[in-house]
Scaffold this motif. Structure first.
Motif: not given
Length: 511
Positions: A313-321, A358-362
């Motif tokens: 989960x912490x490695x999963x990256x997301x982006x605000x769109x 950004x990753x969820x860990x970040x």
């Protein structure tokens, strides 16, 4: 009706919709939230792809090898046109399910997707699909299937039957399906005006008819007026899929996974006392009056241990769109509109406001001094992703490989936007699939690609296209008659596009 259609509406094309749940990239967040292992997606298949928008956007925006079929040759022809333009190697056919299933050249699949089609086909075709999944879905592979569900459709099903009977018995065949639909809706309205006991027992039917009247007739033809139309309980779906050796994993609709916005505390406690997971889902559908399910199933469900789950989960990256100031701190669930905690959501959104992945860990590290726990970061991610404000992103190496395909497909779609607003999605190599971009915004992007860098230049470019076709803008339901009013509205849209949307489209590698 022609025999090859098997009772499915074939004399009017399906809409050019895109369905994000068909994107294999979405599987990761859903599975990780439930502690389920997911595969790499090298091969994928969509059954009943309609106009082929989802299949082509996913093929262009990834390195996954896509296959699929749709029985309608006109729709398959359009899908093949897009596949040829993108050059992503999507193999899309116009074959019936049985013929497609018997093709000797199909690989085994890591992912098979069906959006809605299950509800509109015969039991014979359902059996073909189940056999196909059993034979062609790899061990560990994921099935996405969406379908009309009971009990949500129970009250309206008799009215739907009456409307289709009207279209078939009293509708004029020579008038076409659209006129038959309009006639059926008019008949239903007049019936309800007589205040039948059916309406008194099912008072929400009147509101449903009002909503139907406002919807696209192409959509209605396929949603309501097929010969086969079979909503079913979740338990019935599980029984159908049992021979395919797949197990229920979780909902593909992220917001369904957030109990706080869908269930009361009493309902949550009630469900927790049900040991059987399938019966629990059936019961939950009664609590939320489920009308449409979007589900993931997997062949060989494997649970991650808590450490593996947390690390992945912490490695999963997301982006605000979504433009940061435009993100409402609201979410809609079965209980209605819920207000999100500003103390939790504002710091997360502020950290993502630069529209960089950004990753969820970040995110966890960035907001921990605000007293925000990792479980709260995860729930906020589900809510924001479910509302369409953030997306999971692909590895940069994959995005880089897919960008050329996306650019070719998007250039083609931008040109199509000159004459039509039918297609409102384009491909993003970052998102691994489609992103909503309206007609005028596509034309602004076309102007940009033609070297026109300023909003004023985009406005002139778009207005010339509209003038050549005698088209005018509509604002607040009224047609803008003068050139000055049209130019003013285009200017406002171009400026908003430059400020709010263009930075996001650049982050998505569309602009």
């Amino acid at each position: 009706m022609s025999d090859w259609s098997a009772g499915y509406v074939a004399d009017i094309g399906y809409t050019y919709g895109y369905y994000a749940e068909l994107n294999p990239l979405r599987v990761k967040l859903a599975f990780l939230n439930n502690g389920v292992a997911f595969p790499d997606f090298g091969t994928a298949c969509e059954l009943g792809f309609g106009q082929g928008m989802s299949a082509n956007l996913h093929a262009a925006a990834s390195v996954t090898q896509w296959h699929g079929t749709d029985f309608n040759p006109a729709q398959a022809g359009f899908a093949q046109e897009l596949a040829h333009v993108a050059g992503a190697g999507a193999n899309l056919y116009d074959e019936a399910f049985l013929d497609f299933a018997n093709r000797p050249d199909l690989p085994d699949f890591d992912y098979i997707g069906l959006h809605g089609i299950w509800s509109w086909i015969s039991d014979e075709n359902r059996q073909v699909i189940v056999d196909f999944i059993r034979k062609k879905l790899k061990v560990g592979g994921v099935l996405y299937i969406s379908y009309n569900t009971l009990p949500g459709w129970a009250s309206f099903a008799p009215m739907r039957h009456l409307m289709t009977e009207h279209a078939e018995v009293l509708g004029s065949e020579g008038g076409g399906i659209v006129r038959r639909i309009d006639g059926a809706i008019d008949f239903a309205e007049k019936l309800l005006q007589t205040n039948p006991l059916f309406l008194r027992a099912n008072p929400l039917v009147g509101e449903r008819i009002k909503k139907i009247k406002e919807q696209n007739r192409h959509y209605l033809a396929h949603e309501y007026f097929n010969r086969d139309w079979h909503p079913m309980h979740f338990a019935a779906m599980a029984e159908w899929l049992e021979p395919a050796k797949v197990q229920y994993a979780c909902s593909a609709h992220y917001l369904d996974q957030v109990d706080a916005i869908n269930l009361t505390a009493e309902q949550i406690s009630f469900l927790e006392e049900i040991p059987d997971p399938l019966f629990r889902e059936t019961t939950r559908d009664f609590m939320v009056n489920q009308q449409f399910r979007r589900d993931y199933w997997v062949k060989g469900l494997r649970k991650l241990n808590p450490f593996e789950q947390a690390e992945q989960i912490r490695q999963l990256r997301v982006l605000l769109v979504t433009h940061r100031p435009d993100v409402p701190l609201k979410a809609n669930g079965s209980l209605g509109e819920a207000t999100m905690s500003e103390d939790i959501y504002a710091p997360i959104l502020d950290f993502l406001a630069d529209h960089k992945a950004k990753s969820l860990g970040q995110i966890e590290q960035a907001v921990k001094d605000r007293g925000i726990r990792f479980a709260q970061v995860m729930q906020a991610t589900l809510v924001l992703a479910g509302a369409g404000h953030i997306i999971a992103v692909q590895d940069e190496a994959v995005s880089s490989k897919a960008k050329k395909q996306c650019d070719k497909l998007n250039a083609h779609l931008f040109v199509k936007a000159k004459g039509s607003s039918d297609i409102s999605y384009v491909a993003s190599p970052v998102a691994g699939g489609g992103v909503s971009v309206g007609r005028f915004q596509q034309l602004f992007l076309l102007a940009l690609s033609n070297g026109k860098k300023q909003p004023a230049d985009w406005v002139q470019f778009v207005w010339q296209i509209l003038q050549a076709q005698g088209q005018k803008l509509v604002k607040e339901g009224k047609t803008l008659e003068t050139a000055e009013d049209n130019m003013a509205e285009l200017t406002a849209q171009a400026q908003a596009f430059a400020e709010k949307q263009l930075p996001i489209l650049k982050a998505l590698q569309i602009a």
